[in-house]
Scaffold this motif. Structure first.
Motif, mmCIF file in Angstrom:
data_model
loop_
_atom_site.group_PDB
_atom_site.id
_atom_site.type_symbol
_atom_site.label_atom_id
_atom_site.label_comp_id
_atom_site.label_asym_id
_atom_site.label_seq_id
_atom_site.Cartn_x
_atom_site.Cartn_y
_atom_site.Cartn_z
ATOM 1 N N MET A 106 37.095 67.417 10.611
ATOM 2 C CA MET A 106 37.710 66.937 9.372
ATOM 3 C C MET A 106 37.567 67.977 8.259
ATOM 4 S SD MET A 106 36.568 62.945 9.299
ATOM 5 C CE MET A 106 37.683 61.685 9.936
ATOM 6 N N TYR A 107 36.389 68.571 8.180
ATOM 7 C CA TYR A 107 36.134 69.567 7.137
ATOM 8 C C TYR A 107 37.002 70.809 7.332
ATOM 9 C CZ TYR A 107 33.660 73.155 4.468
ATOM 10 O OH TYR A 107 33.338 74.180 3.618
ATOM 11 N N GLU A 108 37.083 71.277 8.562
ATOM 12 C CA GLU A 108 37.809 72.524 8.844
ATOM 13 C C GLU A 108 39.319 72.353 8.745
ATOM 14 O OE1 GLU A 108 36.818 75.552 9.389
ATOM 15 O OE2 GLU A 108 34.672 75.365 9.768
ATOM 16 N N TYR A 109 39.833 71.206 9.216
ATOM 17 C CA TYR A 109 41.279 71.097 9.426
ATOM 18 C C TYR A 109 41.941 69.961 8.661
ATOM 19 C CZ TYR A 109 39.996 74.189 13.258
ATOM 20 O OH TYR A 109 39.492 75.232 13.998
ATOM 21 N N GLY A 110 41.178 69.213 7.900
ATOM 22 C CA GLY A 110 41.778 68.125 7.137
ATOM 23 C C GLY A 110 42.131 66.910 7.964
ATOM 24 N N THR A 111 41.548 66.785 9.149
ATOM 25 C CA THR A 111 41.783 65.613 9.982
ATOM 26 C C THR A 111 41.331 64.359 9.238
ATOM 27 O OG1 THR A 111 41.336 67.009 11.896
ATOM 28 C CG2 THR A 111 41.333 64.625 12.255
ATOM 29 N N THR A 112 42.078 63.283 9.369
ATOM 30 C CA THR A 112 41.802 62.068 8.600
ATOM 31 C C THR A 112 41.335 60.929 9.495
ATOM 32 O OG1 THR A 112 44.051 61.194 8.809
ATOM 33 C CG2 THR A 112 43.624 62.737 6.983
ATOM 34 N N ALA A 113 40.717 59.950 8.855
ATOM 35 C CA ALA A 113 40.315 58.743 9.578
ATOM 36 C C ALA A 113 41.521 58.043 10.180
ATOM 37 C CB ALA A 113 39.562 57.802 8.640
ATOM 38 N N GLU A 114 42.635 58.033 9.457
ATOM 39 C CA GLU A 114 43.846 57.392 9.973
ATOM 40 C C GLU A 114 44.307 58.051 11.270
ATOM 41 O OE1 GLU A 114 43.671 56.494 5.634
ATOM 42 O OE2 GLU A 114 43.324 58.259 6.888
ATOM 43 N N GLN A 115 44.151 59.358 11.364
ATOM 44 C CA GLN A 115 44.559 60.067 12.582
ATOM 45 C C GLN A 115 43.640 59.737 13.750
ATOM 46 O OE1 GLN A 115 44.592 63.994 10.883
ATOM 47 N NE2 GLN A 115 46.732 63.848 10.253
ATOM 48 N N LEU A 116 42.341 59.685 13.517
ATOM 49 C CA LEU A 116 41.435 59.223 14.575
ATOM 50 C C LEU A 116 41.772 57.790 14.975
ATOM 51 C CD1 LEU A 116 37.958 60.594 13.407
ATOM 52 C CD2 LEU A 116 39.460 61.534 15.171
ATOM 53 N N GLY A 117 42.125 56.990 13.987
ATOM 54 C CA GLY A 117 42.464 55.600 14.258
ATOM 55 C C GLY A 117 43.683 55.445 15.146
ATOM 56 N N GLN A 118 44.624 56.390 15.052
ATOM 57 C CA GLN A 118 45.806 56.306 15.912
ATOM 58 C C GLN A 118 45.437 56.445 17.384
ATOM 59 O OE1 GLN A 118 48.768 55.386 15.138
ATOM 60 N NE2 GLN A 118 48.465 55.342 12.917
ATOM 61 N N ILE A 119 44.363 57.169 17.691
ATOM 62 C CA ILE A 119 43.897 57.279 19.074
ATOM 63 C C ILE A 119 43.349 55.935 19.541
ATOM 64 C CG2 ILE A 119 42.208 58.416 20.571
ATOM 65 C CD1 ILE A 119 42.481 60.874 18.691
ATOM 66 N N ALA A 120 42.569 55.270 18.678
ATOM 67 C CA ALA A 120 42.054 53.945 19.023
ATOM 68 C C ALA A 120 43.182 52.940 19.209
ATOM 69 C CB ALA A 120 41.089 53.472 17.931
ATOM 70 N N VAL A 121 44.181 52.996 18.348
ATOM 71 C CA VAL A 121 45.313 52.069 18.437
ATOM 72 C C VAL A 121 46.101 52.303 19.731
ATOM 73 C CG1 VAL A 121 47.541 51.465 17.401
ATOM 74 C CG2 VAL A 121 45.508 51.701 15.962
ATOM 75 N N ALA A 122 46.350 53.570 20.079
ATOM 76 C CA ALA A 122 47.090 53.872 21.310
ATOM 77 C C ALA A 122 46.329 53.389 22.536
ATOM 78 C CB ALA A 122 47.355 55.376 21.400
ATOM 79 N N SER A 123 45.010 53.577 22.545
ATOM 80 C CA SER A 123 44.207 53.099 23.672
ATOM 81 C C SER A 123 44.324 51.594 23.829
ATOM 82 C CB SER A 123 42.739 53.498 23.473
ATOM 83 O OG SER A 123 42.586 54.891 23.467
ATOM 84 N N ARG A 124 44.311 50.879 22.719
ATOM 85 C CA ARG A 124 44.412 49.424 22.764
ATOM 86 C C ARG A 124 45.803 48.989 23.238
ATOM 87 N NH1 ARG A 124 41.043 45.757 20.125
ATOM 88 N NH2 ARG A 124 39.588 47.516 20.061
ATOM 89 N N GLN A 125 46.835 49.744 22.869
ATOM 90 C CA GLN A 125 48.180 49.420 23.354
ATOM 91 C C GLN A 125 48.276 49.561 24.869
ATOM 92 O OE1 GLN A 125 50.371 52.224 20.970
ATOM 93 N NE2 GLN A 125 50.740 50.755 19.312
ATOM 94 N N TRP A 126 47.665 50.602 25.417
ATOM 95 C CA TRP A 126 47.635 50.748 26.870
ATOM 96 C C TRP A 126 46.814 49.630 27.506
ATOM 97 C CZ3 TRP A 126 51.073 53.392 29.264
ATOM 98 C CH2 TRP A 126 51.567 54.594 28.770
ATOM 99 N N TYR B 149 38.481 62.205 28.708
ATOM 100 C CA TYR B 149 37.221 61.509 28.463
ATOM 101 C C TYR B 149 37.135 61.090 27.004
ATOM 102 C CZ TYR B 149 32.430 60.201 29.469
ATOM 103 O OH TYR B 149 31.289 59.480 29.682
ATOM 104 N N ASP B 150 36.902 59.804 26.772
ATOM 105 C CA ASP B 150 37.054 59.242 25.431
ATOM 106 C C ASP B 150 35.885 58.346 25.041
ATOM 107 O OD1 ASP B 150 37.982 57.502 27.450
ATOM 108 O OD2 ASP B 150 39.257 56.398 26.075
ATOM 109 N N CYS B 151 34.673 58.890 25.145
ATOM 110 C CA CYS B 151 33.527 58.122 24.662
ATOM 111 C C CYS B 151 33.647 57.852 23.168
ATOM 112 C CB CYS B 151 32.223 58.836 24.991
ATOM 113 S SG CYS B 151 32.202 60.581 24.576
ATOM 114 N N PHE B 152 34.330 58.746 22.447
ATOM 115 C CA PHE B 152 34.673 58.561 21.037
ATOM 116 C C PHE B 152 36.086 59.097 20.826
ATOM 117 C CE2 PHE B 152 30.096 58.978 21.294
ATOM 118 C CZ PHE B 152 29.647 57.894 20.555
ATOM 119 N N THR B 153 36.719 58.689 19.739
ATOM 120 C CA THR B 153 38.097 59.121 19.496
ATOM 121 C C THR B 153 38.201 60.631 19.314
ATOM 122 O OG1 THR B 153 37.774 58.622 17.140
ATOM 123 C CG2 THR B 153 38.872 56.938 18.498
ATOM 124 N N GLY B 154 37.197 61.234 18.687
ATOM 125 C CA GLY B 154 37.263 62.666 18.408
ATOM 126 C C GLY B 154 37.402 63.511 19.647
#
Length: 398
Positions: A163-183, A293-298
């Motif tokens: 997040m610090y280096e590239y400006g990654t946001t919580a909303e972007q991490l959240g999209q990974i969680a949302v996609a996993s739940r859709q599957w 491998y997705d133990c966490f969204t990051g």
């Protein structure tokens, strides 16, 4: 250069138990998964003469006893048996090792199996007043006095650095969680199949260790998974379409000086990918679906970048438009993964890859899936920090 793996060996049987099994032991679950895999292959127990016991314990794993291991419970006529314990990379390492035994003629059919009771153990621990699973203390570990107490502690500072280096946001991490739940909604075995998730609910979930929220974290499961592996020649005569091992590779974070800041925004993908893709003779655009491998969204975000679907630092925008979900162009973690389906280490993704390549995935089936990528992430060679091993496995359909 001669290919050591490509299409010489195949996965021919699958056994899977996922859910909650408070009244069954880990050995019983593992044994049943192995029996189901042997049956799925159209074999009898008497024909399977090799076995690999996979241990997916946290970190570098526990040191189990071999006494009355699952092949003995099944009554298998074992000519070779061994154990591999390297966290969430044990399955891919086991496949590589089993291929050598098959090549040498030490066995004709090898069953690889693992089991876990993490959900039941966590409930038992909570009932007795313990707030987390007991973990084996590693000699020399120095992170605990500085607050590195659990997996989410040392995984979170990688996400924070990105997040610090590239400006990654919580909303972007959240999209990974949302996609996993859709599957997961398309998978009858998924723990969260009946619990849809949107980005608002994700953002409302509590912070556990900044920047990770509760919904950035994987599920805890009971269950077991097993596969039967043999040579391509033998596979041609069995009950199910063979899923061929095309390539495999392993990388270690110690390949580079791990205290360099660049290493806190990437995983040890490069060597693992290079070896596996060279062996399989493919490029990243040849992959039809991936189980990352997705133990966490990051970790999903890092791998999307590190495997080359986008550049380093571009993963956040890449996932922001639903690209990795059921309606996207890059199907990732189509079972729901560790985040929303069930947690059997990278064997969660291996089971799904076999299912997809057999074209047995039902409503979540990736059309005309022919090549799948499975990644594993496991045991510490260095600490504190994320698991140091990364493993890549390329599987294919004839």
């Amino acid at each position: 250069m001669a290919k050591a793996l490509k299409n010489k060996f195949a996965l021919v049987g699958l056994g899977l138990l996922a859910g909650r099994y408070p009244d069954r032991s880990m050995r019983a679950l593992q044994t049943e998964a192995a029996r189901l895999a042997i049956e799925d292959a159209g074999l009898s127990v008497a024909q399977v003469d090799g076995a690999v016991d996979l241990r997916l314990a946290p970190g570098s794993g526990d040191i189990p006893s071999s006494t009355d291991a699952f092949p003995r419970v099944l009554g298998m006529p074992c000519r070779m048996f061994f154990q591999i314990s390297r966290g969430g990379a044990a399955g891919i390492m086991g496949i590589v090792a089993a291929s050598k035994f098959l090549e040498m003629g030490a066995a004709n059919y090898v069953v690889l199996a693992c089991g876990t009771k993490d959900w039941s153990r966590s409930r038992s621990a909570r009932a007795s007043g313990v707030t987390s699973l007991n973990m084996i203390e590693k000699a020399g570990y120095w992170g605990k006095p500085f607050g590195d107490l659990t997996a989410v502690s040392h995984h979170s500072f990688f996400a924070g650095r990105h997040m610090y280096e590239y400006g990654t946001t919580a909303e972007q991490l959240g999209q990974i969680a949302v996609a996993s739940r859709q599957w997961a909604a398309l998978n009858p075995l998924a723990q969260f199949r009946d619990r849809p998730l949107d980005i608002e609910e994700y953002l409302d979930s509590p912070l556990v260790v900044d920047p990770y929220r509760l919904l950035d974290m994987c599920v805890v499961s009971d269950g077991a998974m097993a596969v039967v592996m043999t040579t391509a020649e033998r596979a041609a005569d069995l009950a199910k379409p063979p899923v061929y091992v095309m390539g495999a590779g392993v990388g270690e974070a110690m390949e580079r000086l791990w205290w360099e800041k660049a290493n806190y925004t990437r995983l040890a993908v490069e060597t693992a990918k290079d070896v596996a893709f060279r062996e399989a003779d493919i490029e990243i655009d040849d992959v039809d679906f991936a189980g990352l491998y997705d133990c966490f969204t990051g970790e999903v975000l890092f791998q999307i970048e590190d495997y080359g679907w986008c550049g380093k630092g571009e993963g956040g925008p890449f996932v922001a438009d639903g690209r990795i979900g059921p309606k996207g162009t890059l199907p990732i973690n189509t079972s729901g993964g560790l985040l929303s389906a069930y947690h059997l280490g990278e064997l969660t993704h291996l089971a799904e890859a076999v299912t997809q390549l057999r074209h047995e995935a039902g409503p979540r089936q990736v059309p005309d899936a022919r090549i799948g990528l499975v990644s594993g992430h496991g045991g510490e060679l260095l600490s504190p920090g994320m698991c140091s091993t990364h493993a890549s496995l390329v599987l294919g359909r004839a």
